[in-house]
Motif scaffolding. Structure first.
Motif, PDB file in Angstrom:
ATOM      1  N   ASP A 136       0.096   3.597  -7.537  1.00 17.01           N
ATOM      2  CA  ASP A 136       1.446   4.003  -7.159  1.00 17.01           C
ATOM      3  C   ASP A 136       2.490   3.637  -8.218  1.00 17.01           C
ATOM      4  O   ASP A 136       2.265   2.769  -9.066  1.00 17.01           O
ATOM      5  CB  ASP A 136       1.833   3.365  -5.825  1.00 17.01           C
ATOM      6  CG  ASP A 136       1.113   4.005  -4.655  1.00 17.01           C
ATOM      7  OD1 ASP A 136       0.930   5.233  -4.680  1.00 17.01           O
ATOM      8  OD2 ASP A 136       0.721   3.277  -3.721  1.00 17.01           O
ATOM      9  N   ASN A 173      -1.710   4.738  -2.604  1.00 20.10           N
ATOM     10  CA  ASN A 173      -1.586   4.904  -1.158  1.00 20.10           C
ATOM     11  C   ASN A 173      -1.304   6.373  -0.869  1.00 20.10           C
ATOM     12  O   ASN A 173      -0.164   6.830  -0.960  1.00 20.10           O
ATOM     13  CB  ASN A 173      -0.466   4.023  -0.610  1.00 20.10           C
ATOM     14  CG  ASN A 173      -0.387   4.071   0.906  1.00 20.10           C
ATOM     15  OD1 ASN A 173      -1.076   4.869   1.553  1.00 20.10           O
ATOM     16  ND2 ASN A 173       0.455   3.235   1.481  1.00 20.10           N
ATOM     17  N   ASN A 182      -1.093   7.884   1.756  1.00 18.90           N
ATOM     18  CA  ASN A 182      -0.219   8.112   2.907  1.00 18.90           C
ATOM     19  C   ASN A 182       1.238   8.303   2.488  1.00 18.90           C
ATOM     20  O   ASN A 182       2.053   8.795   3.279  1.00 18.90           O
ATOM     21  CB  ASN A 182      -0.316   6.938   3.885  1.00 18.90           C
ATOM     22  CG  ASN A 182      -1.701   6.810   4.498  1.00 18.90           C
ATOM     23  OD1 ASN A 182      -2.347   7.813   4.784  1.00 18.90           O
ATOM     24  ND2 ASN A 182      -2.163   5.587   4.668  1.00 18.90           N
ATOM     25  N   LYS A 183       1.565   7.922   1.267  1.00 14.98           N
ATOM     26  CA  LYS A 183       2.938   8.028   0.785  1.00 14.98           C
ATOM     27  C   LYS A 183       3.136   9.179  -0.201  1.00 14.98           C
ATOM     28  O   LYS A 183       4.247   9.379  -0.695  1.00 14.98           O
ATOM     29  CB  LYS A 183       3.358   6.709   0.118  1.00 14.98           C
ATOM     30  CG  LYS A 183       3.429   5.529   1.072  1.00 14.98           C
ATOM     31  CD  LYS A 183       3.903   4.280   0.359  1.00 14.98           C
ATOM     32  CE  LYS A 183       4.030   3.104   1.316  1.00 14.98           C
ATOM     33  NZ  LYS A 183       4.508   1.864   0.629  1.00 14.98           N
TER      34      LYS A 183
END
Length: 739
Positions: free
Chosen positions: A580, A609, A611-612
């Motif tokens: 990230d 991640n 999910n982001k």
């Protein structure tokens, strides 16, 4: 008793002491030859000659190591050098292949021992030799005592790289204490214009290339930490003469295949002779050798290139891919690791959701990291208790593994088998299983202690829990972590004079576990990780398929870490993740494209991640992963050219990988910051076939508008090409395909 009388007695008893006959004749191989008249051994392979002989006092003396000498050119017989002064007699000024500490030797010995009567004098003489294929075995013996040293030389005909090691055997009736044992000493031609290259670092800053002139005295590279260590890596390269081009000049290089404490000593003596001795680190080391027992050293590999540091690293890469790695170098799959998305908070639903997102961008391997076992809620508890946590995975790992397989990926798992938390069932049951000194504090690092793998019961425990895990779950890959160094390296279960064997026995048992797992599960793949690059060496690479260079995944920092790494190790094993932004290491913001192109220079992984991520992030990642698969074989197993180094504050960095058949090349270019409207420096490729036409296509980024779509290798190497890069932390990549 005089040394001449020692030698006379020595020659009389050899035949009865040795299994190998005393003989100066043996069958030559294609690469190894012995001249019985001059007593000279020659090893010729891949444009390199290595030669040494039995000199006038029956010791092994190096004669030559470098660019190939014609077979018709004879080498002079070995002969001791004359005394320089009463302070520097023949025993110390005459170079040796493998010298014991004794006689006149004042320099770094290969072997130092203490005999039961307190005698510490060791002088090794040639006894016999045997040549079989690409292996030469030479037996030496002390001039009086029944201590034998078998020296082994193996040569790789394709690269000319030699592997050297020693087996020390006590054939006396009383024990011998070994206090220092090297694998080999490498001797270079006499000279004063040598530059030593080596790798240093720390956690999150590994593999920084250091360069210094070799001066009189010693430069010591080492780890005393129980494992290879972040601070030094057991690799060296020595250049002769100044060079501004990485692909020209004479370079001698070597790498020690050992994953425990090690030492390499680079020494220039009083006659300006240069030698490199490497093996077990003698600090806090001793090894009691009972009658009929042997100690085998690690292998110290060495090679020569007349194509500079670049040629040396390409030879070493080829050797690692074909001779060191445990199986054929299949392309490493693109993997996803869940650590940064979930840390310790793993569960079945969360991991399945991540797996779906990973599969959507072309990931081939899904790896669940720490937190799945025991009472592992953070790093304070659970290590050592290798059962699946029933709250997180009430039905075991099978539902998650089945889900991963249904998405077209294989499944991998994080383990740290060599460690234990004091807050664990294992430690409460077996507090004696860790490295410790009786009655002394037990230092915790990352809230954990080191299991003593030297103990047979600990070795068996570790093997059996891994065996059970693999037998009951379809696991294709283990990320094998090791997150601290040794402290209090005691072994109270054995006698005091045996305890320092722990440095050897631990590492040997580690290797045996890995060997046995691979034998039972031949499709299993393993990554060696130690808080990043804390255990990267040719020893661990013989049992693992890939390594983790650094916990620092900042894409700009990784340029210099990966640059240094590739001097010693092939990009085919170099795991490189896209994580990230901004990253934890520097709080630096970079684009998804920049992060991917940095990682695509090695074995690509994703650790962000998901999910982001935005839809745009997923689209970019999917395109770049597809592009990577089109050049993966070339990047991982081709020939690497470091065209522009990121070191020393360079604003630019350029690497090029060329397939072995020269039908494809992949070019990666990076810009830290543009200034004053200057254009990006022109890039000149290397390693292409000059008469072959190559078509250039963009992976990401633009070339100048007047760049031809197709041109010969000669054009790309001589004329070069202009990349359009401006701004901060910019990158572009291109592929070249033969037409």
């Amino acid at each position: 008793m005089t040394r001449s009388l020692h030698r006379s007695l020595h020659s009389l008893v050899l035949a009865s002491l040795l299994a190998l006959p005393l003989s100066l004749t043996a069958q030559d191989s294609n690469t190894i030859h012995f001249d019985a008249a001059t007593k000279v051994f020659r090893i010729d392979a891949a444009g390199t000659t290595y030669a040494f002989g039995v000199n006038n006092v029956d010791e092994l003396q190096p004669l030559f190591w470098g660019r190939s000498i014609a077979a018709t050119d004879s080498l002079p017989a070995a002969h001791t050098l004359p005394e320089v002064a009463s302070f520097d007699g023949p025993g110390t000024v005459t170079q040796g292949e493998y010298k014991g500490w004794g006689g006149q030797l004042y320099l770094e010995p290969a072997l130092k021992v203490t005999f039961p009567d307190g005698n510490r004098d060791l002088v090794l003489h040639y006894v016999s030799h045997h040549i079989e294929g690409d292996t030469l075995t030479i037996v030496t013996k002390d001039i009086e005592r029944d201590l034998f040293v078998e020296l082994r030389y193996t040569v790789d005909p394709a690269t000319g790289i030699l592997g050297r090691s020693a087996i020390i055997t006590n054939k006396a009736t009383a024990p011998v204490m070994i206090e220092q044992a090297a694998a080999a000493t490498w001797n270079l031609p006499r000279g004063t214009n040598y530059t030593l290259n080596y790798l240093t670092g720390r956690w999150a800053g590994e593999d920084q290339l250091q360069q210094q002139l070799i001066r009189p005295g010693e430069t010591v590279l080492q780890s005393t930490r129980g494992s290879t260590g972040h601070q030094n890596n057991p690799w060296f390269a020595i250049e002769r003469g100044p060079s501004t081009d990485e692909d020209t000049g004479d370079v001698w290089f070597g790498a020690l295949a050992w994953s425990g404490s090690w030492r390499i000593t680079v020494e220039q003596d009083q006659l300006q002779q240069v030698r490199v001795t490497g093996g077990f680190n003698p600090f806090d080391f001793s090894y009691k050798l009972a009658p009929s027992q042997s100690l085998e050293t690690p292998v110290f590999y060495g090679g020569y290139s007349d194509h500079g540091l670049g040629g040396a690293s390409r030879l070493l890469h080829r050797f690692e891919l074909t001779k060191i790695l445990p199986q054929s170098p299949n392309p490493r799959p693109v993997l996803y690791n869940s650590w940064e998305a979930t840390t310790f908070h793993v569960d079945e639903a969360g991991q399945e959701a991540l797996a779906e997102k990973a599969a959507s961008i072309g990931i081939e391997r899904f790896v669940m990291d720490d937190g799945w076992f025991g009472q592992r809620k953070d790093d304070h508890a659970g290590l050592g208790d290798w059962y699946v946590n029933p709250q997180k995975f009430p039905h075991g790992l099978k539902p998650l593994i089945d889900k991963v397989h249904s998405l077209g990926m294989d499944f991998g798992l994080w383990v740290e088998p060599e460690m234990v938390n004091p807050d664990s069932d294992l430690y409460r049951k077996h507090p004696d299983w860790v490295l410790n000194f009786t009655g002394r504090p037990r230092t915790q690092e990352r809230n954990q202690l080191v299991l003593n793998l030297a103990r047979p019961d600990v070795r068996d425990y570790v093997f059996h829990f891994l065996d059970d895990l693999l037998a009951h779950n379809d696991i294709a890959f283990l990320k094998w972590d090791y997150n601290r160094n040794w402290t209090e390296p005691g072994w109270p279960a054995v006698a005091p004079d045996e305890q320092k064997k722990v440095y050897v026995a631990y590492t040997r048992n580690l290797y045996s576990i890995l060997h046995d797992l691979r034998a039972k599960y031949p499709k299993l793949e393993i990554e060696s990780c130690s808080g990043g690059g804390g255990r990267v060496d040719l020893g661990i690479m013989h049992y693992t398929d890939e390594v983790w260079p650094s916990d620092n995944t900042d894409p700009f920092d990784r340029l210099s870490i990966q640059d240094g790494f590739t001097y010693a190790y092939t990009p085919g094993v170099m795991m490189a993740w896209v994580t990230d932004s901004p990253g934890w290491a520097n709080n630096r913001t970079t684009s998804v494209t920049y992060r991917f192109l940095s990682s695509m220079q090695g074995s690509l992984g994703v650790g962000a991640n998901l999910n982001k991520w935005t839809p745009e992030d997923f689209a970019t990642a999917k395109d770049l992963i597809a592009a990577y698969k089109g050049i993966r074989e070339t990047v991982q197993h081709g020939s690497l050219y470091r065209l522009v180094s990121p070191r020393n504050g360079s604003e630019t960095s350029v690497t090029e990988s060329v397939s072995l058949d020269k039908k494809q090349a992949a070019l990666f270019t990076f810009l830290h910051s543009s200034t004053m409207n200057y254009p990006y420096p022109r890039v000149f490729l290397r390693g292409l076939n000059p008469n072959t036409s190559y078509r250039v296509t963009s992976i990401s980024g633009k070339l100048a508008t007047d760049t031809p779509t197709t041109a010969t290798g000669s054009y790309w190497m001589s004329h070069g090409l202009d990349v359009e890069l401006k701004g901060d932390f910019q990158a572009a990549a291109f592929r070249f395909d033969a037409q």
